[in-house]
Write a protein that holds these residues in place. Sequence first.
Motif, PDB file in Angstrom:
ATOM      1  N   MET A  16      45.756  46.648  33.299  1.00 45.98           N
ATOM      2  CA  MET A  16      45.135  47.639  34.185  1.00 45.98           C
ATOM      3  C   MET A  16      43.719  47.983  33.727  1.00 45.98           C
ATOM      4  O   MET A  16      42.826  48.148  34.554  1.00 45.98           O
ATOM      5  N   ALA A  17      43.502  48.077  32.427  1.00 48.38           N
ATOM      6  CA  ALA A  17      42.156  48.358  31.911  1.00 48.38           C
ATOM      7  C   ALA A  17      41.196  47.227  32.250  1.00 48.38           C
ATOM      8  O   ALA A  17      40.039  47.464  32.606  1.00 48.38           O
ATOM      9  N   LEU A  18      41.674  45.989  32.145  1.00 49.33           N
ATOM     10  CA  LEU A  18      40.833  44.844  32.500  1.00 49.33           C
ATOM     11  C   LEU A  18      40.500  44.866  33.989  1.00 49.33           C
ATOM     12  O   LEU A  18      39.358  44.624  34.382  1.00 49.33           O
ATOM     13  N   MET A  19      41.479  45.183  34.820  1.00 47.43           N
ATOM     14  CA  MET A  19      41.236  45.270  36.262  1.00 47.43           C
ATOM     15  C   MET A  19      40.219  46.370  36.587  1.00 47.43           C
ATOM     16  O   MET A  19      39.372  46.193  37.454  1.00 47.43           O
ATOM     17  N   GLU A  20      40.298  47.482  35.879  1.00 49.75           N
ATOM     18  CA  GLU A  20      39.336  48.570  36.088  1.00 49.75           C
ATOM     19  C   GLU A  20      37.940  48.172  35.625  1.00 49.75           C
ATOM     20  O   GLU A  20      36.946  48.521  36.259  1.00 49.75           O
ATOM     21  N   ALA A  21      37.873  47.433  34.519  1.00 45.61           N
ATOM     22  CA  ALA A  21      36.578  47.039  33.958  1.00 45.61           C
ATOM     23  C   ALA A  21      35.887  45.968  34.787  1.00 45.61           C
ATOM     24  O   ALA A  21      34.664  45.844  34.739  1.00 45.61           O
ATOM     25  N   LEU A  22      36.662  45.199  35.555  1.00 39.27           N
ATOM     26  CA  LEU A  22      36.107  44.095  36.342  1.00 39.27           C
ATOM     27  C   LEU A  22      36.486  44.260  37.807  1.00 39.27           C
ATOM     28  O   LEU A  22      37.270  43.476  38.359  1.00 39.27           O
ATOM     29  N   PRO A  23      35.917  45.245  38.500  1.00 36.83           N
ATOM     30  CA  PRO A  23      36.346  45.532  39.867  1.00 36.83           C
ATOM     31  C   PRO A  23      36.096  44.394  40.868  1.00 36.83           C
ATOM     32  O   PRO A  23      36.778  44.309  41.872  1.00 36.83           O
ATOM     33  N   GLY A  24      35.184  43.504  40.601  1.00 33.34           N
ATOM     34  CA  GLY A  24      34.901  42.410  41.536  1.00 33.34           C
ATOM     35  C   GLY A  24      35.662  41.128  41.239  1.00 33.34           C
ATOM     36  O   GLY A  24      35.588  40.159  41.998  1.00 33.34           O
ATOM     37  N   ALA A  25      36.420  41.110  40.156  1.00 35.54           N
ATOM     38  CA  ALA A  25      37.134  39.895  39.757  1.00 35.54           C
ATOM     39  C   ALA A  25      38.415  39.720  40.569  1.00 35.54           C
ATOM     40  O   ALA A  25      38.948  40.664  41.137  1.00 35.54           O
ATOM     41  N   SER A  26      38.899  38.482  40.602  1.00 40.18           N
ATOM     42  CA  SER A  26      40.148  38.173  41.299  1.00 40.18           C
ATOM     43  C   SER A  26      41.307  38.175  40.306  1.00 40.18           C
ATOM     44  O   SER A  26      41.214  37.560  39.249  1.00 40.18           O
ATOM     45  N   PHE A  27      42.377  38.848  40.682  1.00 38.72           N
ATOM     46  CA  PHE A  27      43.572  38.932  39.847  1.00 38.72           C
ATOM     47  C   PHE A  27      44.790  38.544  40.671  1.00 38.72           C
ATOM     48  O   PHE A  27      44.919  38.960  41.818  1.00 38.72           O
ATOM     49  N   LEU A  28      45.670  37.774  40.077  1.00 36.37           N
ATOM     50  CA  LEU A  28      46.967  37.475  40.657  1.00 36.37           C
ATOM     51  C   LEU A  28      48.001  37.933  39.637  1.00 36.37           C
ATOM     52  O   LEU A  28      48.054  37.418  38.515  1.00 36.37           O
ATOM     53  N   LEU A  29      48.778  38.939  40.008  1.00 37.73           N
ATOM     54  CA  LEU A  29      49.806  39.485  39.131  1.00 37.73           C
ATOM     55  C   LEU A  29      51.143  38.997  39.650  1.00 37.73           C
ATOM     56  O   LEU A  29      51.567  39.376  40.738  1.00 37.73           O
ATOM     57  N   MET A  30      51.798  38.166  38.866  1.00 37.87           N
ATOM     58  CA  MET A  30      53.047  37.544  39.307  1.00 37.87           C
ATOM     59  C   MET A  30      54.234  38.158  38.579  1.00 37.87           C
ATOM     60  O   MET A  30      54.190  38.351  37.364  1.00 37.87           O
ATOM     61  N   THR A  31      55.264  38.450  39.356  1.00 32.41           N
ATOM     62  CA  THR A  31      56.467  39.036  38.779  1.00 32.41           C
ATOM     63  C   THR A  31      57.635  38.847  39.737  1.00 32.41           C
ATOM     64  O   THR A  31      57.453  38.809  40.949  1.00 32.41           O
ATOM     65  N   ALA A  32      58.798  38.737  39.171  1.00 33.49           N
ATOM     66  CA  ALA A  32      60.001  38.634  39.993  1.00 33.49           C
ATOM     67  C   ALA A  32      60.597  40.013  40.250  1.00 33.49           C
ATOM     68  O   ALA A  32      61.248  40.233  41.259  1.00 33.49           O
TER      69      ALA A  32
END
Length: 130
Positions: free
Chosen positions: A79-95
Amino acid sequence: MVDLEDLAKVPDEDKEEQLLRIDSLRLMGSQAIICTADTVLAMVRNNRKGLYNSPAILTGAFVFDELHAYDNHMFAGVMALMEALPGASFLLMTASLPKQKKKLLLSKFNDIAEIPSPVELEEIPRYILK
């Protein structure tokens, strides 16, 4: 032409630290970088290897698999990384992301979208019970 060894030299630095810097410079310009979640999250924790690799890592998209298995510390790092990089693409995978963690993600990031599992794959028989 760049002399990576000369570029990586820092006065009074040990050999291991120098090799770490040289290795991180080799990643720049890579088409794909595959690493552990710990390596990426080390940038948030201020780990030297993560910081040295950050120019190469930060130019990509981030895929975190098995998010439901992350402990609270690692989940907070994502979550901290997502906040620090607001323009980046993230794919969070979970079952099976716990409801608390899903609620937390949705409350912090308003542009998150859930991609449902394909129904045709979900309906494939998986087990034969006897």
